[in-house]
Write an enzyme that holds these catalytic residues in place. Structure first.
Site, PDB file in Angstrom:
ATOM      1  N   GLU A 217       0.851  -1.206   0.000  1.00  0.00           N
ATOM      2  CA  GLU A 217       0.000   0.000   0.000  1.00  0.00           C
ATOM      3  C   GLU A 217       0.879   1.245   0.000  1.00  0.00           C
ATOM      4  O   GLU A 217       0.628   2.198  -0.742  1.00  0.00           O
ATOM      5  CB  GLU A 217      -0.919  -0.020   1.226  1.00  0.00           C
ATOM      6  CG  GLU A 217      -1.768   1.234   1.376  1.00  0.00           C
ATOM      7  CD  GLU A 217      -1.792   1.749   2.801  1.00  0.00           C
ATOM      8  OE1 GLU A 217      -2.107   0.975   3.725  1.00  0.00           O
ATOM      9  OE2 GLU A 217      -1.462   2.934   2.998  1.00  0.00           O
TER      10      GLU A 217
ATOM     11  N   GLU B  86      10.255   1.492   1.977  1.00  0.00           N
ATOM     12  CA  GLU B  86       8.925   1.436   2.584  1.00  0.00           C
ATOM     13  C   GLU B  86       8.750   0.208   3.490  1.00  0.00           C
ATOM     14  O   GLU B  86       7.978   0.247   4.427  1.00  0.00           O
ATOM     15  CB  GLU B  86       7.835   1.438   1.502  1.00  0.00           C
ATOM     16  CG  GLU B  86       7.852   2.666   0.622  1.00  0.00           C
ATOM     17  CD  GLU B  86       7.583   3.956   1.400  1.00  0.00           C
ATOM     18  OE1 GLU B  86       6.766   3.933   2.338  1.00  0.00           O
ATOM     19  OE2 GLU B  86       8.225   4.979   1.064  1.00  0.00           O
TER      20      GLU B  86
HETATM   21 ZN   LIG Z   1       1.170   2.698   7.022  1.00  0.00          ZN
END
Ligand SMILES: [Zn+2]
Length: 705
Positions: free
Chosen positions: A101, A176
């Site tokens: 995401e 990330e």
């Molecule tokens: Zn998050």
């Protein structure tokens, strides 16, 4: 005094004026809703239907080549909404959907800046821009009032989820997700990563750990037993290959649900989608992403988990423990009327401070605050949770007993009629008004439909039914008015007699944070010990490269790929809210009315001048306004008053307003010209306007202070 404006002739006159204003409703369907949904050669039109409750036409399509499912909702709402969601069940706690995401928003084939998401937050007119990882799905919604801006956002989001840079550039996963960090061969290795760090924060919060343990113990055999957000102790197990394989499998259009809503041209939606979807072909065998059902287990299970705490909190008699009881309510989807009844039951148990279960727990003196929000229906099966935090070890059994006994007693002796009336009206008001505040209404519709859309696909369930309430509501009211006991048997079946229950106790542990840190150090030491010298050099090089890439500015060419709106795209006309001026009480009181389509709801502010209040009493004003709704009146005690407000209105509040006066020709007024008012604000359906004003009047003139 200040209250006199409402007395005497004022009240009926306001009532008449407001009733007149509320008659301004729309009769004919707006053209955007009445228009036939378009056809497109790449799409199969599966169904078209009206959702009368919200004056919305819902067309459902399938993109033939890619297999994507699309809902295109036509509504007279300029706050346009788009969303794409994927079913993303997990079988471990590496947090792969959460990392994905974050990662897909770090640039894509067409939009090549490092973080288009951040650029859009800066330069778009968006009214909503975010992404959510649920325990079983990942959802990317955007909203905007400006059509060009809206389609810019849709383009960037579609390209992001379908063709992200993260698929070909491992640096995104490193940044990330997680990576080893090392600058000097003599130093210890460390873990870094946005999601890794975010989840470390989550795992240091005792309440997050409580909710996690509750979900996992309630669903021991399904995807919900893992943490889709990622457990910091497990995240470093995830490899780049697993990460891209997850995207290949679950971010395919055949596993997606796409939603459009608003007053834009429905044909443009299909044309744009076809551009993005047509490169993809639905696989012969669809990816197995169906969310499995947790079977009901007929025994209560007990879970004890530790949370990181200070030595003070960890003392034997410290009031620092947490306890939560959790029930799994159903295996099969509930009938619509039971679903609605369950929502009312939840309101009766937990909805307000005077609801039986909430009140019993909050006022028990056994803990510092109630935890567990009661009913939760955003996963495949509904759950119910209640508990306390700030509990002493000795009081844990008492708190558990209190919850069970309160529920058992409510199921036996039933709920009071005025409590039921208030709970049903509160729910009905919320459904009709659909007041989502600053949150786009279309997004609320999408999030309401998504569970049915992703869980019941093979049963051909009607997704739009998730928004319909008229039929089950009138059925519920019919059963109640026939004298049938609706909520008591439901409570007995779903909670009192239901043994699929977990009791989660959270124990403070002063050594846990260090225990976790030591395990992480050991793991990092082992990893480093297993590395050859050139592996260590490689970590140092990639650490430096990642830092350089993070600090580097986007090139002008990359930034230019992010679409923007210009001055020419902006609406130049200021929207005027229609205002009718008149007076009440022989011209003494001005009345402003805004005739707007409000779905039959009247919103009223009664504004009283405070100029005559002595300065010495000014500090008491906030206390006064909050007491007005809490003390009851000479005729209604506090609980009865609360229930009557719930039964007859959509809510009444009091507040104060402090503004500077406007000066000549719209200039800033004199510094000492201050306007100070008391505001009674309420809302009610049209034919309850009189009741609302009577209640306001009673509280203003007759509060038992
Ligand atoms: Zn998050």
């Amino acid at each position: 005094g200040a209250h006199s404006l409402l007395a005497g002739r004022g009240t009926p006159a306001i009532r008449r004026a407001l009733l007149h204003a509320s008659a301004a409703t729309l009769d004919a369907l707006p053209p955007v809703v009445s228009a036939e949904p378009p056809s497109h050669p790449s799409f199969e039109l599966l169904s078209v239907e009206m959702v009368e409750e919200y004056t919305m036409k819902v067309a459902r399509y399938r993109h033939i080549k890619s297999g994507a499912e699309v809902i295109s909702a036509q509504a007279d709402d300029e706050n346009k909404v788009f969303g794409i969601a994927f079913r993303t069940p997990v079988s471990d706690s590496t947090g792969v959907p959460h990392i994905l995401e974050h990662s897909v928003l770090c640039g894509s084939d067409k939009y090549t800046s490092k973080e288009p998401f951040t650029e859009l937050l800066k330069g778009s007119l968006q009214t909503f821009l975010n992404a959510f990882t649920y325990p079983d799905r990942t959802c990317y919604p955007v909203a905007s009032l400006n059509t060009k801006d809206f389609y810019n956002l849709v383009n960037v989001y579609l390209d992001a989820v379908l063709s992200p840079r993260a698929k070909r550039d491992p640096a995104v996963f490193a940044q990330e997700g997680w990576h080893y960090e090392l600058e000097d061969p003599s130093e210890p290795l460390t873990y870094k990563g946005v999601v890794f760090n975010e989840m470390k924060g989550v795992y240091s919060s005792p309440e997050s750990l409580l909710y996690r343990a509750s979900q996992q113990s309630t669903f021991p055999d399904t995807t919900y037993a893992s943490d889709s957000g990622g457990d910091p102790a497990v995240i470093p197990d995830l490899t780049f290959e697993q990460f891209t394989a997850f995207h290949d499998a679950y971010y395919h259009p055949s596993n997606s649900r796409i939603f459009f809503y608003g007053d834009d041209d429905p044909a443009s939606r299909l044309a744009l989608l076809d551009e993005y979807l047509s490169p993809f072909t639905a696989p012969e065998a669809p990816v197995p992403s169906k969310i499995e059902t947790q079977r009901l287990i007929s025994e209560t299970r007990r879970v004890v988990e530790r949370f990181p705490a200070s030595p003070e909190e960890a003392k034997e008699d410290a009031p620092s423990r947490m306890l939560m009881l959790n029930w799994l309510l159903n295996e099969e989807p509930l009938e619509p009327v039971d679903e609605l009844a369950l929502t009312v039951l939840d309101e009766l148990l937990m909805g307000t401070r005077t609801s039986v279960l909430y009140k019993a727990m909050a006022e028990s003196g056994l803990g510092s605050a109630v935890v567990g929000g009661g009913l939760s229906d955003e996963l495949k099966q509904a759950t119910f949770s209640v508990g306390l935090k700030g509990v002493k070890a000795d009081d844990l059994p008492k708190a558990e007993m209190l919850a069970i006994e309160t529920l058992t007693k409510a199921a036996q002796s039933g709920f009071e009629a005025d409590a039921i009336e208030a709970a049903v009206n509160t729910l009905e008001f919320q459904l009709r008004e659909m007041n989502t505040g600053g949150f786009p209404k279309g997004l609320a519709f999408m999030l309401s439909m998504l569970p049915r859309w992703i869980y019941r696909d093979e049963e051909g369930a009607n997704v739009a039914d998730a928004l319909r309430f008229e039929a089950p509501l009138s059925e519920l009211k019919r059963r109640l008015s026939s004298g049938e006991k609706v909520f008591e048997p439901l409570l007995k079946k779903l909670l009192v007699d239901n043994q699929h229950r977990t009791v989660v106790e959270m124990r403070p542990d002063a050594g846990l944070a260090e225990e976790w840190a030591a395990a992480e150090r050991k793991r990092l030491e082992d990893a480093k010990a297993a590395m050859a010298e050139e592996d260590i050099q490689q970590v140092i090089t990639s650490t430096a490269e990642l830092k350089r890439a993070q600090l580097a500015e986007d090139s002008p060419e990359a930034l230019a790929t992010i679409p923007r709106v210009g001055l020419a795209d902006l609406e130049r006309k200021v929207k005027q809210v229609p205002t009718e001026h008149s007076t009440l009480a022989d011209g003494a009181v001005p009345l402003l009315a805004h005739p707007l389509p409000c779905a039959g709801v009247v919103y009223a502010d009664v504004v009283l001048d405070l100029q005559r209040i002595p300065l010495s009493e000014l500090p008491l004003l906030n206390l006064y306004t909050s007491l007005l709704t809490q003390t009851g009146t000479s005729e209604l005690d506090a609980t009865t008053l609360q229930r009557r407000i719930g039964a007859r209105t959509g809510g009444i509040q009091f507040s104060t307003m402090l503004e500077q006066a406007i000066g000549d020709k719209g200039s800033v007024g004199p510094a000492d010209a201050v306007i100070h008012k008391l505001v009674a604000r309420g809302k009610a359906v049209g034919d309850r306007t009189g009741d609302m004003l009577d209640l306001m009047h009673a509280m203003l003139t007759d509060a038992k202070l």
